[in-house]
Design a protein around this motif. Structure first.
Motif, PDB file in Angstrom:
ATOM      1  N   LEU A 152     -19.265 -13.128 -34.285  1.00 38.01           N
ATOM      2  CA  LEU A 152     -18.600 -13.295 -32.996  1.00 38.01           C
ATOM      3  C   LEU A 152     -17.139 -12.920 -33.176  1.00 38.01           C
ATOM      4  O   LEU A 152     -16.410 -13.544 -33.950  1.00 38.01           O
ATOM      5  CB  LEU A 152     -18.721 -14.744 -32.518  1.00 38.01           C
ATOM      6  CG  LEU A 152     -17.944 -15.097 -31.239  1.00 38.01           C
ATOM      7  CD1 LEU A 152     -18.463 -14.274 -30.056  1.00 38.01           C
ATOM      8  CD2 LEU A 152     -18.004 -16.593 -30.951  1.00 38.01           C
ATOM      9  N   TRP A 153     -16.703 -11.889 -32.452  1.00 39.80           N
ATOM     10  CA  TRP A 153     -15.333 -11.386 -32.535  1.00 39.80           C
ATOM     11  C   TRP A 153     -14.519 -11.885 -31.350  1.00 39.80           C
ATOM     12  O   TRP A 153     -15.001 -11.906 -30.212  1.00 39.80           O
ATOM     13  CB  TRP A 153     -15.306  -9.856 -32.528  1.00 39.80           C
ATOM     14  CG  TRP A 153     -15.758  -9.245 -33.825  1.00 39.80           C
ATOM     15  CD1 TRP A 153     -17.035  -9.000 -34.215  1.00 39.80           C
ATOM     16  CD2 TRP A 153     -14.912  -8.816 -34.895  1.00 39.80           C
ATOM     17  NE1 TRP A 153     -17.058  -8.437 -35.457  1.00 39.80           N
ATOM     18  CE2 TRP A 153     -15.767  -8.305 -35.901  1.00 39.80           C
ATOM     19  CE3 TRP A 153     -13.532  -8.809 -35.103  1.00 39.80           C
ATOM     20  CZ2 TRP A 153     -15.272  -7.793 -37.107  1.00 39.80           C
ATOM     21  CZ3 TRP A 153     -13.050  -8.291 -36.289  1.00 39.80           C
ATOM     22  CH2 TRP A 153     -13.896  -7.801 -37.280  1.00 39.80           C
ATOM     23  N   LEU A 154     -13.270 -12.252 -31.627  1.00 42.69           N
ATOM     24  CA  LEU A 154     -12.316 -12.668 -30.595  1.00 42.69           C
ATOM     25  C   LEU A 154     -11.066 -11.809 -30.718  1.00 42.69           C
ATOM     26  O   LEU A 154     -10.542 -11.622 -31.823  1.00 42.69           O
ATOM     27  CB  LEU A 154     -11.957 -14.149 -30.740  1.00 42.69           C
ATOM     28  CG  LEU A 154     -13.117 -15.141 -30.625  1.00 42.69           C
ATOM     29  CD1 LEU A 154     -12.639 -16.561 -30.923  1.00 42.69           C
ATOM     30  CD2 LEU A 154     -13.741 -15.083 -29.230  1.00 42.69           C
ATOM     31  N   GLN A 171     -10.742 -11.129 -25.268  1.00 40.80           N
ATOM     32  CA  GLN A 171     -12.072 -10.529 -25.384  1.00 40.80           C
ATOM     33  C   GLN A 171     -12.943 -11.384 -26.308  1.00 40.80           C
ATOM     34  O   GLN A 171     -12.473 -11.870 -27.344  1.00 40.80           O
ATOM     35  CB  GLN A 171     -11.985  -9.111 -25.950  1.00 40.80           C
ATOM     36  CG  GLN A 171     -11.175  -8.138 -25.120  1.00 40.80           C
ATOM     37  CD  GLN A 171     -11.125  -6.753 -25.742  1.00 40.80           C
ATOM     38  OE1 GLN A 171     -12.072  -6.300 -26.400  1.00 40.80           O
ATOM     39  NE2 GLN A 171     -10.010  -6.061 -25.550  1.00 40.80           N
ATOM     40  N   ALA A 172     -14.200 -11.554 -25.923  1.00 45.82           N
ATOM     41  CA  ALA A 172     -15.209 -12.210 -26.750  1.00 45.82           C
ATOM     42  C   ALA A 172     -16.366 -11.230 -26.921  1.00 45.82           C
ATOM     43  O   ALA A 172     -17.045 -10.877 -25.930  1.00 45.82           O
ATOM     44  CB  ALA A 172     -15.678 -13.511 -26.107  1.00 45.82           C
ATOM     45  N   LEU A 173     -16.605 -10.800 -28.142  1.00 43.67           N
ATOM     46  CA  LEU A 173     -17.561  -9.735 -28.410  1.00 43.67           C
ATOM     47  C   LEU A 173     -18.525 -10.151 -29.522  1.00 43.67           C
ATOM     48  O   LEU A 173     -18.115 -10.802 -30.492  1.00 43.67           O
ATOM     49  CB  LEU A 173     -16.830  -8.452 -28.833  1.00 43.67           C
ATOM     50  CG  LEU A 173     -15.702  -7.959 -27.921  1.00 43.67           C
ATOM     51  CD1 LEU A 173     -14.934  -6.832 -28.599  1.00 43.67           C
ATOM     52  CD2 LEU A 173     -16.255  -7.502 -26.590  1.00 43.67           C
ATOM     53  N   VAL A 188     -17.503  -9.482 -23.298  1.00 47.02           N
ATOM     54  CA  VAL A 188     -16.717  -9.542 -22.057  1.00 47.02           C
ATOM     55  C   VAL A 188     -15.229  -9.516 -22.382  1.00 47.02           C
ATOM     56  O   VAL A 188     -14.805  -9.877 -23.491  1.00 47.02           O
ATOM     57  CB  VAL A 188     -17.049 -10.816 -21.250  1.00 47.02           C
ATOM     58  CG1 VAL A 188     -18.499 -10.784 -20.774  1.00 47.02           C
ATOM     59  CG2 VAL A 188     -16.781 -12.070 -22.079  1.00 47.02           C
ATOM     60  N   ARG A 189     -14.469  -9.067 -21.408  1.00 50.21           N
ATOM     61  CA  ARG A 189     -13.009  -9.069 -21.479  1.00 50.21           C
ATOM     62  C   ARG A 189     -12.476  -9.726 -20.210  1.00 50.21           C
ATOM     63  O   ARG A 189     -12.935  -9.421 -19.110  1.00 50.21           O
ATOM     64  CB  ARG A 189     -12.494  -7.637 -21.596  1.00 50.21           C
ATOM     65  CG  ARG A 189     -11.008  -7.443 -21.259  1.00 50.21           C
ATOM     66  CD  ARG A 189     -10.636  -5.976 -21.264  1.00 50.21           C
ATOM     67  NE  ARG A 189      -9.374  -5.723 -20.555  1.00 50.21           N
ATOM     68  CZ  ARG A 189      -8.889  -4.510 -20.315  1.00 50.21           C
ATOM     69  NH1 ARG A 189      -9.561  -3.420 -20.706  1.00 50.21           N
ATOM     70  NH2 ARG A 189      -7.747  -4.354 -19.654  1.00 50.21           N
ATOM     71  N   GLN A 190     -11.519 -10.599 -20.399  1.00 49.41           N
ATOM     72  CA  GLN A 190     -10.917 -11.290 -19.252  1.00 49.41           C
ATOM     73  C   GLN A 190      -9.423 -10.980 -19.200  1.00 49.41           C
ATOM     74  O   GLN A 190      -8.694 -11.262 -20.162  1.00 49.41           O
ATOM     75  CB  GLN A 190     -11.127 -12.807 -19.363  1.00 49.41           C
ATOM     76  CG  GLN A 190     -10.562 -13.618 -18.230  1.00 49.41           C
ATOM     77  CD  GLN A 190     -11.238 -13.333 -16.888  1.00 49.41           C
ATOM     78  OE1 GLN A 190     -12.470 -13.221 -16.831  1.00 49.41           O
ATOM     79  NE2 GLN A 190     -10.450 -13.180 -15.824  1.00 49.41           N
ATOM     80  N   ASP A 191      -8.978 -10.365 -18.095  1.00 46.24           N
ATOM     81  CA  ASP A 191      -7.555 -10.098 -17.859  1.00 46.24           C
ATOM     82  C   ASP A 191      -6.972 -11.219 -17.003  1.00 46.24           C
ATOM     83  O   ASP A 191      -7.563 -11.615 -15.997  1.00 46.24           O
ATOM     84  CB  ASP A 191      -7.362  -8.765 -17.132  1.00 46.24           C
ATOM     85  CG  ASP A 191      -7.663  -7.570 -18.032  1.00 46.24           C
ATOM     86  OD1 ASP A 191      -7.899  -7.789 -19.247  1.00 46.24           O
ATOM     87  OD2 ASP A 191      -7.682  -6.432 -17.533  1.00 46.24           O
TER      88      ASP A 191
END
Length: 323
Positions: A152-154, A171-173, A188-191
């Motif tokens: 899990l990448w942050l 981002q959580a990937l 997902v990416r949250q701006d």
């Protein structure tokens, strides 16, 4: 004193010397080994010969051609000294399969690396920037938790200008390894800024290219059909074991204009940087450097309409750390 010898005595002396010379010549002829018949010597027992009496013999006059027919295999070899045989003092044991298993038990198996959970966090940039509009605090961080194959990448990056957040995203990937140096990521990416919050779906590739060049390529699909893509890369140049020069580059693309967030379609902006850090510890390094950013196309037009510059150079100073 001179002794006088009479004539009869002198004649007798000459006769005696002549007889002695004749006897010596006869003895010499009898001792001529070249005239010896060696064919009659095959039956002789050489072990009984008196070798002390043979020391005076002239072996240079022996006929060696006549000795080639001698059968040396019939010579008495019993007197030859035989070499002693040797045996090992330590007996070699014969081991059975049970004895081998008891003496050499099988080694325990190793645990599979990808089943262990590990963590890593890198604050690549936490820096002060001297911008035209004021002081800027910028950050760029990433980290992961997982094994060797799935993680899990942050990721997070953003800017605060004069105490106000201008840009911020997280981002959580989920990353899956497709090779020793490359991962496929999706998530997902949250701006949060600029404009109202926006959510994106993300899919990309990250890893290490040739010559240890770190690269990321990520595509995004956002709300209202907006699309975007980002390319990032950096490279470490070791000047010494602790002094490292790091060039960086970033490019952003958008599928259509978004006036609320001030971005236009096509290539929106690029940023290149050059930072020189000194690793006091491998996990902690202060640095200084410069960055240069530029906007293009519709994005540049929007900035001009708002009275802002389309390109800007900044001096930066910060720290880099990981754990």
């Amino acid at each position: 004193m001179i002794t006088r010898i009479s004539a009869p005595s002198a004649l007798a002396l000459v006769v005696s010397l002549s007889a002695l010379s004749a006897g010596l010549a006869t003895a010499a002829e009898e001792m001529d080994h070249s005239k010896m018949d060696h064919g009659q010597m095959q039956g002789m027992d050489h072990s009984k010969m008196n070798h002390d009496q043979m020391q005076g013999m002239d072996h240079s006059k022996m006929n060696h051609d006549q000795m080639q027919g001698m059968d040396h295999g019939k010579m008495d070899q019993g007197s030859a000294e035989t070499a002693p045989t040797t045996t090992s003092r330590t007996p070699i044991p014969v081991l059975t399969d049970a004895d081998r298993e008891a003496a050499f038990p099988p080694l325990p198996g190793h645990g599979i690396h990808d089943s262990k959970v590990n963590t890593f966090f890198l604050l690549d940039q936490l820096e002060y920037q001297d911008a035209d509009e004021g002081s800027v605090l910028s950050w760029d961080a990433s980290g992961w938790i997982g094994g060797d194959v799935d993680r899990l990448w942050l990721r997070s990056e953003g800017e605060r200008t004069n105490g106000v957040t201008e840009e911020a995203e997280v981002q959580a990937l989920w990353g899956h390894s497709i090779g020793p140096w490359w991962d496929v990521v999706t998530g997902v990416r949250q701006d949060f800024k600029p404009g109202s919050p926006q959510t994106w779906g993300a899919f990309g590739l990250q890893g290490m290219a040739l010559y240890a060049f770190e690269a990321e390529a990520t595509a995004f699909v956002g709300e209202n059909g907006q699309t975007a893509a980002r390319l990032e890369g950096d490279y470490d140049i070791l000047l010494t074991n602790r002094l490292i020069l790091q060039p960086t580059a970033e490019m952003n693309f958008y599928g259509k204009n978004d006036h609320e967030r001030g971005v236009g379609s096509g290539l929106a902006n690029t940023e290149v940087g050059l930072r020189l850090r000194y690793e006091i510890l491998r996990e902690f390094a202060p640095y200084i450097g410069v960055t240069w950013s530029r906007s293009y196309g519709n994005t540049a037009d929007m900035l001009r309409d708002d009275g802002e510059d389309v390109d800007e150079a900044r001096f930066v100073a910060g720290i880099r750390m990981w754990f």
